[in-house]
Design a protein around this motif. Structure first.
Motif, mmCIF file in Angstrom:
data_model
loop_
_atom_site.group_PDB
_atom_site.id
_atom_site.type_symbol
_atom_site.label_atom_id
_atom_site.label_comp_id
_atom_site.label_asym_id
_atom_site.label_seq_id
_atom_site.Cartn_x
_atom_site.Cartn_y
_atom_site.Cartn_z
ATOM 1 N N ASP A 145 -32.040 97.958 87.863
ATOM 2 C CA ASP A 145 -33.162 98.815 87.482
ATOM 3 C C ASP A 145 -33.069 99.280 86.037
ATOM 4 O O ASP A 145 -34.087 99.558 85.399
ATOM 5 N N VAL A 146 -31.843 99.387 85.521
ATOM 6 C CA VAL A 146 -31.683 99.868 84.147
ATOM 7 C C VAL A 146 -31.311 98.752 83.166
ATOM 8 O O VAL A 146 -30.959 99.017 82.025
ATOM 9 N N GLY A 147 -31.365 97.497 83.618
ATOM 10 C CA GLY A 147 -31.259 96.399 82.665
ATOM 11 C C GLY A 147 -30.018 95.531 82.730
ATOM 12 O O GLY A 147 -29.842 94.642 81.900
ATOM 13 N N ALA A 148 -29.134 95.780 83.712
ATOM 14 C CA ALA A 148 -27.950 94.921 83.865
ATOM 15 C C ALA A 148 -28.242 93.892 84.950
ATOM 16 O O ALA A 148 -28.645 94.253 86.052
ATOM 17 N N ASP A 149 -28.038 92.615 84.643
ATOM 18 C CA ASP A 149 -28.227 91.611 85.695
ATOM 19 C C ASP A 149 -26.906 90.953 86.103
ATOM 20 O O ASP A 149 -26.866 90.095 86.979
ATOM 21 N N TRP A 150 -25.798 91.383 85.492
ATOM 22 C CA TRP A 150 -24.454 90.957 85.871
ATOM 23 C C TRP A 150 -23.654 92.197 86.291
ATOM 24 O O TRP A 150 -23.987 93.320 85.896
ATOM 25 N N VAL A 151 -22.564 91.955 87.017
ATOM 26 C CA VAL A 151 -21.627 93.040 87.321
ATOM 27 C C VAL A 151 -20.215 92.462 87.402
ATOM 28 O O VAL A 151 -20.017 91.345 87.889
ATOM 29 N N ILE A 152 -19.258 93.208 86.857
ATOM 30 C CA ILE A 152 -17.836 92.850 86.952
ATOM 31 C C ILE A 152 -17.281 93.520 88.206
ATOM 32 O O ILE A 152 -17.427 94.736 88.372
ATOM 33 N N ILE A 153 -16.677 92.740 89.088
ATOM 34 C CA ILE A 153 -16.139 93.307 90.331
ATOM 35 C C ILE A 153 -14.681 92.879 90.499
ATOM 36 O O ILE A 153 -14.313 91.732 90.218
ATOM 37 N N GLY A 154 -13.854 93.830 90.941
ATOM 38 C CA GLY A 154 -12.458 93.519 91.250
ATOM 39 C C GLY A 154 -11.540 93.468 90.050
ATOM 40 O O GLY A 154 -10.442 92.906 90.137
ATOM 41 N N HIS A 155 -11.968 94.058 88.924
ATOM 42 C CA HIS A 155 -11.078 94.082 87.758
ATOM 43 C C HIS A 155 -9.731 94.687 88.157
ATOM 44 O O HIS A 155 -9.656 95.557 89.025
ATOM 45 N N SER A 156 -8.674 94.232 87.533
ATOM 46 C CA SER A 156 -7.331 94.677 87.917
ATOM 47 C C SER A 156 -7.195 96.197 87.876
ATOM 48 O O SER A 156 -6.450 96.785 88.662
ATOM 49 N N GLU A 157 -7.948 96.844 86.975
ATOM 50 C CA GLU A 157 -7.874 98.302 86.925
ATOM 51 C C GLU A 157 -8.496 98.928 88.173
ATOM 52 O O GLU A 157 -8.037 99.976 88.648
ATOM 53 N N ARG A 158 -9.515 98.283 88.739
ATOM 54 C CA ARG A 158 -10.089 98.760 90.008
ATOM 55 C C ARG A 158 -9.073 98.554 91.131
ATOM 56 O O ARG A 158 -8.936 99.393 92.021
ATOM 57 N N ARG A 159 -8.368 97.445 91.078
ATOM 58 C CA ARG A 159 -7.362 97.168 92.118
ATOM 59 C C ARG A 159 -6.146 98.083 91.958
ATOM 60 O O ARG A 159 -5.679 98.697 92.917
ATOM 61 N N GLN A 160 -5.613 98.163 90.716
ATOM 62 C CA GLN A 160 -4.339 98.848 90.496
ATOM 63 C C GLN A 160 -4.487 100.359 90.470
ATOM 64 O O GLN A 160 -3.680 101.078 91.061
ATOM 65 N N ILE A 161 -5.500 100.875 89.767
ATOM 66 C CA ILE A 161 -5.632 102.314 89.574
ATOM 67 C C ILE A 161 -6.401 102.958 90.727
ATOM 68 O O ILE A 161 -6.051 104.035 91.207
ATOM 69 N N PHE A 162 -7.463 102.270 91.185
ATOM 70 C CA PHE A 162 -8.355 102.880 92.176
ATOM 71 C C PHE A 162 -8.137 102.331 93.591
ATOM 72 O O PHE A 162 -8.840 102.720 94.515
ATOM 73 N N GLY A 163 -7.144 101.453 93.732
ATOM 74 C CA GLY A 163 -6.706 101.044 95.061
ATOM 75 C C GLY A 163 -7.681 100.182 95.841
ATOM 76 O O GLY A 163 -7.648 100.178 97.070
ATOM 77 N N GLU A 164 -8.544 99.452 95.148
ATOM 78 C CA GLU A 164 -9.512 98.616 95.865
ATOM 79 C C GLU A 164 -8.813 97.411 96.482
ATOM 80 O O GLU A 164 -8.061 96.704 95.810
ATOM 81 N N SER A 165 -9.097 97.170 97.739
ATOM 82 C CA SER A 165 -8.452 96.074 98.474
ATOM 83 C C SER A 165 -9.184 94.755 98.245
ATOM 84 O O SER A 165 -10.341 94.725 97.808
ATOM 85 N N ASP A 166 -8.503 93.658 98.567
ATOM 86 C CA ASP A 166 -9.131 92.336 98.496
ATOM 87 C C ASP A 166 -10.418 92.327 99.312
ATOM 88 O O ASP A 166 -11.432 91.753 98.891
ATOM 89 N N GLU A 167 -10.378 92.943 100.486
ATOM 90 C CA GLU A 167 -11.529 92.909 101.399
ATOM 91 C C GLU A 167 -12.708 93.700 100.835
ATOM 92 O O GLU A 167 -13.861 93.247 100.896
#
Length: 247
Positions: A84-106
């Motif tokens: 809606d605000v103009g981004a048509d791509w998204v970065i998902i699963g960056h190592s900082e999301r995994r390492q710092i914020f604890g996001e799982s593979d699933e």
């Protein structure tokens, strides 16, 4: 089959209206290789602003998105909001999301699938830590993370995989071109054996991990490296040289 080189800039939690204005002037002036797909990952609050300053040839990405359209998820963003605000791509699963914020593979896999279903293109990140590399676990970790994503994705057309060795992010250490190529080739073989030869041929695998103007040409010359996901250097004028690494 020729894979279009794709260079992403991940601005992370950096920037202000003033600094983004300056950076967008540099990117607009270029000149940038017209044969390269360029995406910049912008902090969510500045997506509209960056989109207004950049030429259409440079796409804008969110740095994260949740796996739901709406709801009681304080602080999260839906893919539809990014669109809606103009981004048509998204970065998902960056190592900082995994390492710092604890996001799982699933969770990462679910977020990738939902963003695709909502019409976004996705840079899906994988990669091992220094401890995992030293323990000889590089391929096992990368394959495990990729397998989780593959379990949720049926159409890979709008997916780019970013291999980012965690030990090389923001450290100034870079995998040698041979080290990077070895992992990229192993990932492509994994796709051949576990998804399909057609997807393996077509999927673009970026390298991320202290890519600079000084090392980008040698990295970019490797047969299975199809672009870069660039951190710190994407905030500097040298990002233009990295985009032009294949020229």
């Amino acid at each position: 089959m020729g894979r279009k080189f794709c260079v992403g800039g991940n601005w992370k939690m950096n920037g202000s209206k003033a600094s983004i204005t300056d950076l967008c002037k540099v990117l607009t002036a270029g000149p940038l290789d017209p044969n390269v797909e360029i995406v910049v990952g912008c902090p969510a609050v500045y997506i509209s602003f960056a989109r207004s300053l950049l030429p259409e040839s440079i796409r804008v990405a969110g740095q994260n998105a949740y796996k739901a359209k709406s709801g009681a998820f304080t602080g999260e963003m839906a893919p539809s909001m990014l669109l809606d605000v103009g981004a048509d791509w998204v970065i998902i699963g960056h190592s900082e999301r995994r390492q710092i914020f604890g996001e799982s593979d699933e969770l990462i896999a679910e977020k990738v699938a939902f963003a695709l279903a909502e019409g976004m293109k996705v840079i899906a990140c994988i990669g091992e830590t220094l401890q995992e590399r030293e323990a000889g676990q590089t391929e096992a970790v990368c394959f495990r993370q990729t397998k989780a994503i593959a379990a949720t994705v049926k159409d890979w057309t709008n997916v780019v995989i970013a291999y980012e060795p965690v030990w090389a992010i923001g450290t100034g250490k870079t995998a040698t071109p041979a080290q990077a190529q070895e992992v990229h080739a192993a990932l492509r073989k994994w796709f051949t054996e576990n998804v399909s030869p057609e997807v393996s041929d077509a999927i673009r695998i970026q390298y991320g991990g202290s890519v600079t103007a000084a090392n980008c040409r040698e990295l970019g010359s490797q047969p299975d490296i199809d672009g870069f996901l660039v951190g710190g250097a994407s905030l500097k004028p040298e990002f233009v040289q990295i985009v032009n690494a294949k020229q």
